[in-house]
Enzyme design. Structure first.
Site, PDB file in Angstrom:
ATOM      1  CB  THR A 384      -0.875  -0.054   1.270  1.00  0.00           C
ATOM      2  OG1 THR A 384      -1.601  -1.288   1.255  1.00  0.00           O
ATOM      3  CG2 THR A 384      -1.859   1.078   1.364  1.00  0.00           C
ATOM      4  CG  ASP A 426      -7.780  -6.846   1.868  1.00  0.00           C
ATOM      5  OD1 ASP A 426      -7.003  -7.713   2.309  1.00  0.00           O
ATOM      6  OD2 ASP A 426      -7.465  -5.644   1.773  1.00  0.00           O
ATOM      7  CB  SER A 456      -5.482  -2.921   7.499  1.00  0.00           C
ATOM      8  OG  SER A 456      -5.933  -4.216   7.826  1.00  0.00           O
ATOM      9  N   GLY A 477      -0.391  -3.606   5.129  1.00  0.00           N
ATOM     10  CA  GLY A 477      -1.412  -4.621   5.403  1.00  0.00           C
ATOM     11  C   GLY A 477      -1.978  -4.468   6.806  1.00  0.00           C
TER      12      GLY A 477
END
Length: 572
Positions: A384, A426, A456, A477
């Site tokens: 991310t 996810d 998250s 994550g």
């Protein structure tokens, strides 16, 4: 006068502001221009921090052109889609939290969603086997991308024309940029998967990449030009949509024209709570981050953690047990609130959180098999990237976007040049089966058409006396909420410098697996004491890449980029 902390040099493409051109972006390319990657900067007019120096520089130039923090965040986000393809994206999604200069709080959800043909058991074989390979790699793993819709929704608060904001990204894609050794290694390690999961070989496929090579992405540039000229329709309809759907058909994916055309980014009510006089502003569902941060901060609030000291046995054990309990609740209660009634008020209430800590024992480890979700009575991935921006008018923006795994589902849309996400992983693809980050989920996060998968991501803004004080977020994550939690505790409770709060080793517990992860450099004596208390300790690689902007007492902005990557801070 700005103060900077330069850490290392990297050869890259560089562009600067030129007031004499329509786009105010210098078009010339300097193949081997060297400049310092800035890890820390103190500036008075505005600051940007992101995962890549070129993206941070793009945002800074927009601020210098008279854009506000939203403008700069858009430009930075789009530049990341070019220069940081393992996580920056137009084929994924994300969340934005903002505090505007007029005091308005904003949260924008552009998380990916399940395609119309998705269904609860789509990754379960007839014999009951959960096919995580299909939810993590290849075409079927992709949710409907939300990033482009989110960018255009956020234009509501921008000042400059969109064409100016996207031009740096177009230039970087068309003209190319020189890659670093880290980027070369990343591309080289991806070759096998690229050849396996792509129906049209993308520009990233090459015999061998090396530092100093130039990456030119013509297909991506053309896609960005369509978005510049046609707006969101340049992605969700027309030629780009056709390329996406054709890619799906070639690879067995299920995203349709209707899925793309009907995608909508959603403004939501920010999740806000108080902590010792500070106002913490985060994302609501389908981000678990805002609620998890709320739970963790409140579970330590009355326990005098400051007196325990940074990374003492007592503070680490307390924070570990708090993280364990919050993640147990995540597995049971959290999902897309548009589809499932998430008992947010119940699980963040004082009485509930006090009850969660009744079995806390400061002398030994709890066991996750004995820690379940609390009794809530309803009141109503690891790649991310995060960016922070603040401007002189007090507009503050925290944005976290993702493809989920590094380079998403490893599929580049043929002819369009961008990676697709693997966010379907996810969801809880089967109750009790962990996703790629080991997170467990249940009914609240089951797959349904049009539903957004639990996240998250934890973009967060902390206000002091109603004004921005800390802007923070990270990739990582399931380690994202715990990294943000620890960073805030480091600054607010332990009084640490922003650099130490970001750079010092972090740790992570997520209920299941029942393991306490610690970074290399975590104090050996504390680790051994925790083992003696019954904790299973595992040393792991870097936890997150936390980006922070802190407003100093004199009103200047201190931007710190994590030293775990090639992240960079810019300001003026």
């Amino acid at each position: 006068m700005q103060k900077v902390n330069r850490v290392f040099l990297i050869a890259i493409f560089f562009f600067t502001c030129d007031a004499n051109t329509k786009n105010a972006i210098e078009k010339s390319r300097i193949d081997s221009y060297h400049y310092s990657v800035i890890k820390k900067i103190i500036a008075g007019n505005g600051a940007v921090v992101s995962a890549h120096p070129l993206a941070s520089k793009a945002g800074l130039e927009i601020l210098k052109m008279g854009g506000n923090a939203i403008d700069a965040a858009i430009a930075t986000q789009l530049a990341l889609a070019v220069v940081f393809p393992n996580a920056g994206n137009i084929g994924g999604g994300g969340f934005m939290v903002a505090r505007l200069s007029n005091g308005q709080l904003v949260s924008l959800d552009y998380r990916e969603m399940a395609p119309g043909k998705a269904h609860r058991d789509m990754y379960i074989d007839p014999d009951g086997t959960a096919r995580t390979d299909k939810s993590q790699d290849g075409h079927l793993a992709s949710g409907v991308p939300g990033t482009v819709a989110g960018i255009f929704a956020s234009m509501k608060y921008a000042k400059l024309p969109f064409a100016k904001l996207i031009q740096p990204a177009i230039d970087l894609a068309q003209k190319g940029f020189v890659i670093s050794q880290r980027e070369a290694s990343s591309f080289n390690g991806l070759q096998g998967e690229l050849k396996k999961f792509n129906t049209v070989m993308p520009v990233f496929v090459k015999g061998s990449w090396k530092a100093g090579d130039t990456l030119v992405q013509t297909d991506l540039a053309n896609t960005l030009i369509r978005i510049r000229d046609q707006g969101a329709k340049g992605f969700y309809e027309g030629s780009t949509a056709k390329l996406i759907v054709e890619e799906m058909k070639r690879g067995g994916g299920i995203i349709s024209y209707d899925d793309l055309k009907n995608y909508v980014a959603k403004f939501r009510v920010p999740h806000v709570f108080d902590y010792k006089g500070y106002q913490v502003v985060g994302m609501p569902m389908p981000s678990s981050g805002g609620v998890l941060l709320h739970q963790m901060m409140k579970m330590i609030e009355g326990r005098h953690i400051a007196s325990m000291g940074f990374q003492s046995l007592q503070s680490v054990q307390l924070m570990t047990e708090v993280e364990r309990r919050a993640f147990a609740d995540r597995a049971e209660f959290m999902g897309d609130a548009d589809f499932y009634k998430v008992p947010v008020k119940a699980i963040t209430s004082t009485a509930y959180l006090q009850d969660r800590m009744k079995d806390f024992d400061p002398s030994k480890a709890n066991v996750s098999s004995r820690i379940k979700a609390g009794n809530a009575i309803p009141y109503e991935s690891e790649e991310t990237t995060h960016l922070d921006v603040i401007d002189k008018d007090g507009n503050a923006v925290a944005i976290t976007t993702t493809l989920n795994n590094s380079f998403g589902n490893k599929t580049v849309v043929g002819g369009a040049g961008f990676f697709l996400n693997d966010e379907m992983d996810d969801f809880s693809i089967k109750q009790g089966v962990p996703n790629m980050f080991g997170a467990i989920g249940g009914e609240a996060n089951a797959i349904m058409p049009g539903k957004r998968m639990l996240s998250s991501m934890t973009p967060t803004i902390v206000l002091k006396d109603g004004k921005p004080f800390i802007i923070v977020g990270t990739p990582g994550g399931t380690t994202i909420p715990t990294s943000v939690f620890q960073t805030l505790v480091n600054i607010i409770e332990f009084g640490m410098s922003t650099e130490d709060a970001v750079y010092k080793p972090k740790f992570h517990h997520q209920w299941l697996p029942d393991t306490l992860d610690v970074e290399k450099g975590f104090p050996k004596s504390v680790r051994e004491s925790l083992k003696g208390m019954g904790y299973a300790i595992r040393e792991r690689s870097a936890i997150g890449r936390t980006e922070v902007i802190k407003v100093l007492p004199d009103g200047k902005f201190e931007a710190v980029a994590d030293n775990r990557g090639e992240d960079a801070a810019e300001g003026w």
